[in-house]
Design a protein around this motif. Sequence first.
Motif, PDB file in Angstrom:
ATOM      1  N   ASN A 106       1.016  -1.072  -0.050  1.00 42.94           N
ATOM      2  CA  ASN A 106      -0.006   0.035  -0.060  1.00 42.94           C
ATOM      3  C   ASN A 106       0.983   1.367  -0.005  1.00 42.94           C
ATOM      4  N   GLU A 107       1.978   1.333   0.748  1.00 39.92           N
ATOM      5  CA  GLU A 107       3.049   2.495   0.571  1.00 39.92           C
ATOM      6  C   GLU A 107       3.310   2.658  -0.807  1.00 39.92           C
ATOM      7  N   ILE A 108       3.738   1.670  -1.610  1.00 33.59           N
ATOM      8  CA  ILE A 108       4.170   1.718  -2.870  1.00 33.59           C
ATOM      9  C   ILE A 108       3.089   2.307  -3.705  1.00 33.59           C
ATOM     10  N   ALA A 109       1.955   1.483  -3.693  1.00 34.51           N
ATOM     11  CA  ALA A 109       0.832   2.170  -4.398  1.00 34.51           C
ATOM     12  C   ALA A 109       0.543   3.460  -4.390  1.00 34.51           C
ATOM     13  N   THR A 110       0.465   4.155  -2.953  1.00 34.26           N
ATOM     14  CA  THR A 110       0.301   5.316  -2.497  1.00 34.26           C
ATOM     15  C   THR A 110       1.319   6.339  -2.980  1.00 34.26           C
ATOM     16  N   ASP A 111       2.595   5.947  -2.870  1.00 34.65           N
ATOM     17  CA  ASP A 111       3.540   6.775  -3.482  1.00 34.65           C
ATOM     18  C   ASP A 111       3.383   6.889  -5.082  1.00 34.65           C
ATOM     19  N   TYR A 112       2.966   5.728  -5.821  1.00 31.07           N
ATOM     20  CA  TYR A 112       2.777   5.791  -7.275  1.00 31.07           C
ATOM     21  C   TYR A 112       1.611   6.786  -7.471  1.00 31.07           C
ATOM     22  N   ALA A 113       0.402   6.739  -6.724  1.00 31.43           N
ATOM     23  CA  ALA A 113      -0.899   7.400  -7.097  1.00 31.43           C
ATOM     24  C   ALA A 113      -0.433   9.038  -6.680  1.00 31.43           C
ATOM     25  N   ASN A 114       0.634   9.284  -5.852  1.00 31.36           N
ATOM     26  CA  ASN A 114       0.907  10.614  -5.705  1.00 31.36           C
ATOM     27  C   ASN A 114       1.819  11.169  -6.705  1.00 31.36           C
ATOM     28  N   ARG A 115       2.405  10.475  -7.358  1.00 32.50           N
ATOM     29  CA  ARG A 115       3.600  10.727  -8.424  1.00 32.50           C
ATOM     30  C   ARG A 115       2.975  11.079  -9.895  1.00 32.50           C
ATOM     31  N   ARG A 116       1.888   9.926 -10.199  1.00 28.78           N
ATOM     32  CA  ARG A 116       1.454   9.500 -11.484  1.00 28.78           C
ATOM     33  C   ARG A 116       0.641  10.748 -11.803  1.00 28.78           C
ATOM     34  N   MET A 117       1.002  11.183 -12.858  1.00 31.69           N
ATOM     35  CA  MET A 117      -0.185  12.499 -13.466  1.00 31.69           C
ATOM     36  C   MET A 117      -1.008  11.522 -14.617  1.00 31.69           C
ATOM     37  N   ALA A 118      -2.518  11.875 -14.444  1.00 33.82           N
ATOM     38  CA  ALA A 118      -3.389  11.540 -15.631  1.00 33.82           C
ATOM     39  C   ALA A 118      -4.491  12.528 -15.641  1.00 33.82           C
ATOM     40  N   PHE A 119      -4.928  12.869 -16.940  1.00 33.62           N
ATOM     41  CA  PHE A 119      -5.972  13.676 -17.157  1.00 33.62           C
ATOM     42  C   PHE A 119      -5.896  14.969 -16.198  1.00 33.62           C
ATOM     43  N   GLY A 120      -4.576  15.461 -16.402  1.00 32.24           N
ATOM     44  CA  GLY A 120      -4.358  16.846 -15.814  1.00 32.24           C
ATOM     45  C   GLY A 120      -4.286  17.046 -14.283  1.00 32.24           C
ATOM     46  N   LYS A 121      -4.200  15.744 -13.619  1.00 34.94           N
ATOM     47  CA  LYS A 121      -3.880  15.902 -12.103  1.00 34.94           C
ATOM     48  C   LYS A 121      -3.272  14.599 -11.751  1.00 34.94           C
TER      49      LYS A 121
END
Length: 396
Positions: free
Chosen positions: A263-278
Amino acid sequence: MSGAGPERTAAIAARVEAFVRDVVAAYETDPRRDHHDCPAEELVAELKQKAREAGVLTPHILPDGSHLTQRETAIVLAKTGLSPLGPLACNTAAPDEGNMYLLGKVGSPQIRERFLRPLVEGRTRSAFFMTEPALEGGAGSDPSMMMTACHQDGNHWVINGRKAFITGAKGAGIGIVMAKSADGACMFLVDLPDPAIRIDHIPGTIDSSMPGGHAVLTIDNLRVPADQMLGNSGEGFQYAQVRLSPARLSHCMRWLGACIRANEIATDYANRRMAFGKTLIDHEGVGFMLAENLIDLKQAELMIDWCADVLDTGSLGTAESSMTKVAVSEALMRVADRCVQVMGGMGVTKDTIVEQVFREIRAFRIYDGPTEVHKWSLAKKIKREWKAAQAGTEQP
């Protein structure tokens, strides 16, 4: 790590967590794997040596031989689970951890010295020989179907039968073998390898965290000295019950740690990955998945703590461990699945441990009793208690 109580536990857990994050995690891409993608013995030995040097080998068993409480063990084993390699490095992995618990509880002084000490010191691995080939009519989730037989011959017992899904049998130095005598189930300690125990097949399986895989094997006239029986003839299921609930619970502890890390890894990814302007985290569908992960992780933690408290009272905790195994394995499956989904294509690659954690948790829903078997057992308990209550209300 002197003293006792919460401070001692917190100190042990902190040291374990630092070791797993700072040392063990770097080995997750180490290529030393067997053809089933399980960690090679060389890799395991190297990790154990590093844990020994760091003072975190077998951290749930203290230098004087005493065992942490189940609540304390839950805190420490979750930290070892922060990497799939962590339990192997820290010597808290299945089946060794469960076997150590059993021998520490019921083994004679001679058995503890000969078989338990090498396990605690991380000098060898062990295997637990109970499950049998299902399509041959043998014991699986229903141990009463056990077909492996034993009989006494002088000062030895002779064992014959077949076993399946025996985790870590290949490469183990110690085995705990269950067989059925005229008196009932029996449990024996054996030295491995033994020519009378022949590995027939190691199937490829969805999981890959346990050295040696899950072997199918034949036991052909295995001779075991009588003093290597645990207890007396017919007491095997009694001892299996001693091992059962803590072993189920420690699986929950370790895989909770793995899902926290995923979950830490997925959270880090979700906070870094941009898609559809955010960033992904700002998309409600993704943010809600991560929020649901926090809820499931906390509920899993609370179930583990509750069951640990029950076991610490001295109860066998059979029903409680069944409920915990079901609730935690199903919750962690949801967490692992969401982590993969949040990461999209990255989630199904081996570039992070998320993909492996997903596979391991899927297997966890089956071993140590599938979800459905535990629910069936609980339903039988509900019926027994209902009938007892009805009988108590009847007028003479």
